[in-house]
Design a protein around this motif. Structure first.
Motif, PDB file in Angstrom:
ATOM      1  N   VAL A  12       0.855  -1.183   0.000  1.00 57.70           N
ATOM      2  CA  VAL A  12       0.000   0.000   0.000  1.00 57.70           C
ATOM      3  C   VAL A  12       0.895   1.239   0.000  1.00 57.70           C
ATOM      4  O   VAL A  12       1.744   1.407   0.887  1.00 57.70           O
ATOM      5  CB  VAL A  12      -0.928   0.009   1.226  1.00 57.70           C
ATOM      6  CG1 VAL A  12      -1.754   1.282   1.233  1.00 57.70           C
ATOM      7  CG2 VAL A  12      -1.816  -1.224   1.230  1.00 57.70           C
ATOM      8  N   GLY A  13       0.709   2.107  -0.988  1.00 54.19           N
ATOM      9  CA  GLY A  13       1.530   3.322  -1.070  1.00 54.19           C
ATOM     10  C   GLY A  13       2.962   2.972  -1.385  1.00 54.19           C
ATOM     11  O   GLY A  13       3.250   2.084  -2.189  1.00 54.19           O
ATOM     12  N   GLY A  19       4.785   1.216  -6.409  1.00 50.86           N
ATOM     13  CA  GLY A  19       4.160   0.857  -7.668  1.00 50.86           C
ATOM     14  C   GLY A  19       4.979  -0.136  -8.449  1.00 50.86           C
ATOM     15  O   GLY A  19       4.443  -1.096  -9.047  1.00 50.86           O
ATOM     16  N   LEU A  20       6.301   0.047  -8.486  1.00 49.50           N
ATOM     17  CA  LEU A  20       7.167  -0.869  -9.227  1.00 49.50           C
ATOM     18  C   LEU A  20       7.149  -2.264  -8.617  1.00 49.50           C
ATOM     19  O   LEU A  20       7.192  -3.285  -9.327  1.00 49.50           O
ATOM     20  CB  LEU A  20       8.600  -0.324  -9.261  1.00 49.50           C
ATOM     21  CG  LEU A  20       8.828   0.928 -10.112  1.00 49.50           C
ATOM     22  CD1 LEU A  20      10.268   1.414  -9.971  1.00 49.50           C
ATOM     23  CD2 LEU A  20       8.503   0.651 -11.575  1.00 49.50           C
ATOM     24  N   ILE A  21       7.085  -2.343  -7.280  1.00 44.85           N
ATOM     25  CA  ILE A  21       7.035  -3.657  -6.622  1.00 44.85           C
ATOM     26  C   ILE A  21       5.727  -4.366  -6.961  1.00 44.85           C
ATOM     27  O   ILE A  21       5.703  -5.589  -7.210  1.00 44.85           O
ATOM     28  CB  ILE A  21       7.198  -3.479  -5.100  1.00 44.85           C
ATOM     29  CG1 ILE A  21       8.645  -3.031  -4.778  1.00 44.85           C
ATOM     30  CG2 ILE A  21       6.871  -4.772  -4.355  1.00 44.85           C
ATOM     31  CD1 ILE A  21       8.877  -2.660  -3.343  1.00 44.85           C
ATOM     32  N   ARG A  22       4.630  -3.615  -6.990  1.00 44.05           N
ATOM     33  CA  ARG A  22       3.338  -4.223  -7.326  1.00 44.05           C
ATOM     34  C   ARG A  22       3.334  -4.744  -8.761  1.00 44.05           C
ATOM     35  O   ARG A  22       2.741  -5.770  -9.078  1.00 44.05           O
ATOM     36  CB  ARG A  22       2.213  -3.202  -7.136  1.00 44.05           C
ATOM     37  CG  ARG A  22       1.877  -2.914  -5.682  1.00 44.05           C
ATOM     38  CD  ARG A  22       0.602  -2.104  -5.561  1.00 44.05           C
ATOM     39  NE  ARG A  22       0.750  -0.758  -6.099  1.00 44.05           N
ATOM     40  CZ  ARG A  22       1.150   0.286  -5.379  1.00 44.05           C
ATOM     41  NH1 ARG A  22       1.449   0.121  -4.096  1.00 44.05           N
ATOM     42  NH2 ARG A  22       1.242   1.471  -5.931  1.00 44.05           N
ATOM     43  N   GLU A  23       4.011  -4.047  -9.667  1.00 40.28           N
ATOM     44  CA  GLU A  23       3.986  -4.403 -11.077  1.00 40.28           C
ATOM     45  C   GLU A  23       5.048  -5.435 -11.455  1.00 40.28           C
ATOM     46  O   GLU A  23       4.988  -6.048 -12.520  1.00 40.28           O
ATOM     47  CB  GLU A  23       4.180  -3.146 -11.925  1.00 40.28           C
ATOM     48  CG  GLU A  23       3.064  -2.121 -11.743  1.00 40.28           C
ATOM     49  CD  GLU A  23       3.416  -0.787 -12.408  1.00 40.28           C
ATOM     50  OE1 GLU A  23       4.523  -0.703 -13.020  1.00 40.28           O
ATOM     51  OE2 GLU A  23       2.615   0.154 -12.308  1.00 40.28           O
ATOM     52  N   PHE A  24       6.019  -5.642 -10.604  1.00 47.31           N
ATOM     53  CA  PHE A  24       7.157  -6.511 -10.940  1.00 47.31           C
ATOM     54  C   PHE A  24       6.723  -7.983 -10.925  1.00 47.31           C
ATOM     55  O   PHE A  24       5.948  -8.428 -10.067  1.00 47.31           O
ATOM     56  CB  PHE A  24       8.291  -6.285  -9.946  1.00 47.31           C
ATOM     57  CG  PHE A  24       9.580  -6.922 -10.343  1.00 47.31           C
ATOM     58  CD1 PHE A  24      10.424  -6.309 -11.258  1.00 47.31           C
ATOM     59  CD2 PHE A  24       9.957  -8.166  -9.818  1.00 47.31           C
ATOM     60  CE1 PHE A  24      11.621  -6.893 -11.632  1.00 47.31           C
ATOM     61  CE2 PHE A  24      11.154  -8.756 -10.187  1.00 47.31           C
ATOM     62  CZ  PHE A  24      11.985  -8.113 -11.100  1.00 47.31           C
ATOM     63  N   ALA A  46       7.003  -3.301   3.656  1.00 44.44           N
ATOM     64  CA  ALA A  46       6.154  -2.148   3.963  1.00 44.44           C
ATOM     65  C   ALA A  46       6.918  -1.126   4.805  1.00 44.44           C
ATOM     66  O   ALA A  46       6.787   0.096   4.616  1.00 44.44           O
ATOM     67  CB  ALA A  46       4.887  -2.617   4.683  1.00 44.44           C
ATOM     68  N   PHE A  47       7.734  -1.617   5.741  1.00 38.49           N
ATOM     69  CA  PHE A  47       8.519  -0.724   6.597  1.00 38.49           C
ATOM     70  C   PHE A  47       9.506   0.124   5.798  1.00 38.49           C
ATOM     71  O   PHE A  47       9.582   1.340   5.924  1.00 38.49           O
ATOM     72  CB  PHE A  47       9.244  -1.556   7.660  1.00 38.49           C
ATOM     73  CG  PHE A  47      10.389  -0.842   8.306  1.00 38.49           C
ATOM     74  CD1 PHE A  47      10.182   0.164   9.241  1.00 38.49           C
ATOM     75  CD2 PHE A  47      11.701  -1.166   7.963  1.00 38.49           C
ATOM     76  CE1 PHE A  47      11.257   0.818   9.820  1.00 38.49           C
ATOM     77  CE2 PHE A  47      12.768  -0.501   8.527  1.00 38.49           C
ATOM     78  CZ  PHE A  47      12.548   0.496   9.463  1.00 38.49           C
ATOM     79  N   LEU A  48      10.270  -0.524   4.940  1.00 38.49           N
ATOM     80  CA  LEU A  48      11.327   0.199   4.224  1.00 38.49           C
ATOM     81  C   LEU A  48      10.757   1.170   3.195  1.00 38.49           C
ATOM     82  O   LEU A  48      11.358   2.214   2.918  1.00 38.49           O
ATOM     83  CB  LEU A  48      12.323  -0.773   3.604  1.00 38.49           C
ATOM     84  CG  LEU A  48      11.895  -1.656   2.432  1.00 38.49           C
ATOM     85  CD1 LEU A  48      12.032  -0.945   1.103  1.00 38.49           C
ATOM     86  CD2 LEU A  48      12.743  -2.936   2.413  1.00 38.49           C
ATOM     87  N   LEU A  49       9.584   0.828   2.610  1.00 39.50           N
ATOM     88  CA  LEU A  49       9.007   1.729   1.606  1.00 39.50           C
ATOM     89  C   LEU A  49       8.589   3.067   2.205  1.00 39.50           C
ATOM     90  O   LEU A  49       8.556   4.084   1.504  1.00 39.50           O
ATOM     91  CB  LEU A  49       7.807   1.062   0.940  1.00 39.50           C
ATOM     92  CG  LEU A  49       8.123  -0.049  -0.059  1.00 39.50           C
ATOM     93  CD1 LEU A  49       6.825  -0.700  -0.551  1.00 39.50           C
ATOM     94  CD2 LEU A  49       8.933   0.485  -1.235  1.00 39.50           C
ATOM     95  N   HIS A  50       8.255   3.085   3.481  1.00 34.27           N
ATOM     96  CA  HIS A  50       7.799   4.322   4.108  1.00 34.27           C
ATOM     97  C   HIS A  50       8.914   5.051   4.859  1.00 34.27           C
ATOM     98  O   HIS A  50       8.654   6.030   5.555  1.00 34.27           O
ATOM     99  CB  HIS A  50       6.635   4.026   5.063  1.00 34.27           C
ATOM    100  CG  HIS A  50       5.385   3.621   4.349  1.00 34.27           C
ATOM    101  ND1 HIS A  50       5.123   2.305   3.990  1.00 34.27           N
ATOM    102  CD2 HIS A  50       4.332   4.354   3.888  1.00 34.27           C
ATOM    103  CE1 HIS A  50       3.967   2.234   3.360  1.00 34.27           C
ATOM    104  NE2 HIS A  50       3.460   3.480   3.291  1.00 34.27           N
ATOM    105  N   SER A  51      10.144   4.589   4.706  1.00 35.01           N
ATOM    106  CA  SER A  51      11.286   5.242   5.377  1.00 35.01           C
ATOM    107  C   SER A  51      11.921   6.283   4.452  1.00 35.01           C
ATOM    108  O   SER A  51      12.116   6.020   3.260  1.00 35.01           O
ATOM    109  CB  SER A  51      12.324   4.199   5.774  1.00 35.01           C
ATOM    110  OG  SER A  51      13.491   4.855   6.297  1.00 35.01           O
TER     111      SER A  51
END
Length: 488
Positions: A12-13, A19-24, A46-51
């Motif tokens: 999420v977010g 977005g790239l992770i969702r599409e990969f 999820a943790f690292l994406l929001h850092s």
């Protein structure tokens, strides 16, 4: 269906990388499709994406790379190809380094590096980079390390800036060592001088010194130096002044001091940086030059007065104008020769022998017709001029009427020092002619005789006796030695 819906929304977010992770297509990797990801992997992703800090996750034995937006900036031109790649293949230039990271991390260990230098190809060419790296293991559902998470903070700019500062300081130290100037630093209000090396101009200062002005400057200069400092502070401009200093050996020297203000980030002056040159030799030279000029003016006036007297005496009652002109020219030449001798000695003094040899040079003719003997004695400039003119008159008379008017005539000039009882040391100088025509006392004393008997006696503070014996003229000078080397 619920699991599929959750996967469709994962992650999420997470910005661009979310977005790239969702599409990969993760099924092409060893960790498999998103639907198969364990909760531990999804949680750390999820943790690292929001850092906001650059973070990369290296999952599984292959170290499959999953990272956030901040890390994508760090990756440079390698993004987005790094996503889903094996870390050893994604960064082949540092494969050995990452081998060790994976070995330690998957074994449950941690690693930390500060300003670690690695050569990376991020912009089409290898280039050095420095970074702070922290590696920690990430447990999977079994509780064992399933991957390694890396926090990457690039410090390249800070490292290069620090190196540039160190290099700048090295060059500054080299410059300071190469120059003979005293390099100094002052507090913003000049109340404290930082430690300095005095280089012989002022004493060394191994600690911050609030009493620098009292210890290093001459008291009479404090007010004018303080005035110059206050003006520089008010105008936020360079301080520049020549003033006296107390040297380590206790003597007084001169310095040319110049300092400029150094401003901090807020624009306020944080210190003053300056250099002080030792100009003592130059100042002494200038003072000596002033004395020489004053002395030269005095000498010129004396010579003009002497020239005027010679002219007046030479042409007074002169019957033969041509003869008078010749005598006047000869006397001026003698005076000029004496000046040449004194100039070579910087008008400090002249040797008695040097005066006599120069005066006789143009008169005595053949070698052996003039004997000059006596100990070394120094004459004052004024005495040297008077003696030169007197010797010129005696020599001229010898050439015209005395010993040197005939081939066999000779002249001896001898002097000695003696000590009469109860008197100070004296000098006795004798001019004696022999082998010339018979001599008789003159009917009238001319200018030459007066110059010898009166002028020379007055200058030397002694007596001058002219003896007109038939066998030859004798002139005896008796005077205190302590008048030699003195006078104007």
């Amino acid at each position: 269906m619920a699991d599929g819906a959750d996967i469709a929304n994962f992650p999420v977010g997470g910005g661009e990388m979310g977005g790239l992770i969702r599409e990969f297509d993760w099924s092409r990797t060893s960790i498999g499709a998103l639907v198969r990801w364990p909760q531990s992997l999804k949680s750390v992703t999820a943790f690292l994406l929001h850092s906001p800090v650059p973070i990369v996750l290296l999952w599984g034995e292959d170290g499959i790379m999953i990272y956030n937006d901040a890390y994508s900036v760090f990756a440079g031109d390698r993004h987005p190809q790094l996503l889903g790649s094996k870390v050893r293949e994604g960064w082949p230039e540092v494969a050995d380094f990452n081998d060790n990271v994976m070995k330690v991390g998957l074994a449950g260990g941690t690693l930390a590096y500060r300003n670690q230098e690695l050569t990376l190809d991020r912009r089409g060419k290898p280039e050095p980079a420095w970074m702070n790296l922290d590696y920690s293991p990430v447990p999977d559902e079994s509780g064992k390390p399933g991957g390694v998470i890396a926090i990457v903070v690039e410090t390249t700019e800070a490292v290069l800036a620090e190196r540039a500062l160190v290099e700048s300081e090295r060059k500054l130290r080299a410059l300071a060592n190469a120059t003979s100037d005293v390099i100094y630093r002052m507090s913003p209000d000049w109340s404290v001088m930082q430690p300095i090396e005095g280089r012989g101009l002022i004493p060394d200062n191994s600690a911050a010194n609030p009493n620098w002005m009292e210890e290093n400057l001459v008291a009479e200069d404090h007010a004018i130096v303080r005035l110059g400092i206050d003006e520089a502070i008010r105008g936020r401009q360079a301080f520049q002044m020549e003033h006296r200093v107390r040297r380590p050996d206790g003597t007084i020297g001169w310095t040319f001091s110049r300092a400029v203000p150094v401003e901090g980030p807020d624009g306020e002056i944080v210190e003053w940086f300056g250099a002080a040159s030792d100009v003592t030799a130059r100042r002494r030279g200038e003072e000596h030059l002033r004395l020489v000029i004053n002395e030269l003016n005095h000498r010129v006036k004396n010579n003009l007065a002497m020239t005027q007297a010679i002219a007046a005496q030479t042409f007074r009652n002169a019957g033969d104008l041509k003869d008078a002109q010749e005598r006047f020219t000869a006397r001026i030449v003698a005076l000029a020769q004496a000046n040449d001798l004194l100039t070579g000695e910087r008008w400090a003094s002249a040797s008695l022998r040097g005066v006599l040899e120069q005066a006789m040079r143009t008169h005595c003719g053949e070698e052996g017709r003039c004997t000059i003997e006596g100990p070394d004695v120094e004459l004052s400039p004024k005495t040297a001029l008077a003696l030169t003119l007197a010797m010129h008159e005696l020599a001229t008379n010898a050439v015209k009427y005395g010993a040197w008017s005939v081939p066999e005539g000779e002249v001896s000039i001898r002097w000695s020092l003696y000590m009469p009882e109860a008197w100070g040391e004296r000098i006795r100088l004798e001019w004696r002619e022999r082998g010339g025509p018979p001599v008789s006392p003159p009917e009238r004393r001319g200018f030459g005789s007066k110059l010898i008997e009166r002028g020379l006696a007055a200058e030397m503070g002694g007596t001058v006796t002219m003896q007109f014996a038939p066998e030859g003229l004798a002139c005896v000078v008796d005077a205190p030695r302590n008048l030699y080397g003195k006078g104007e």
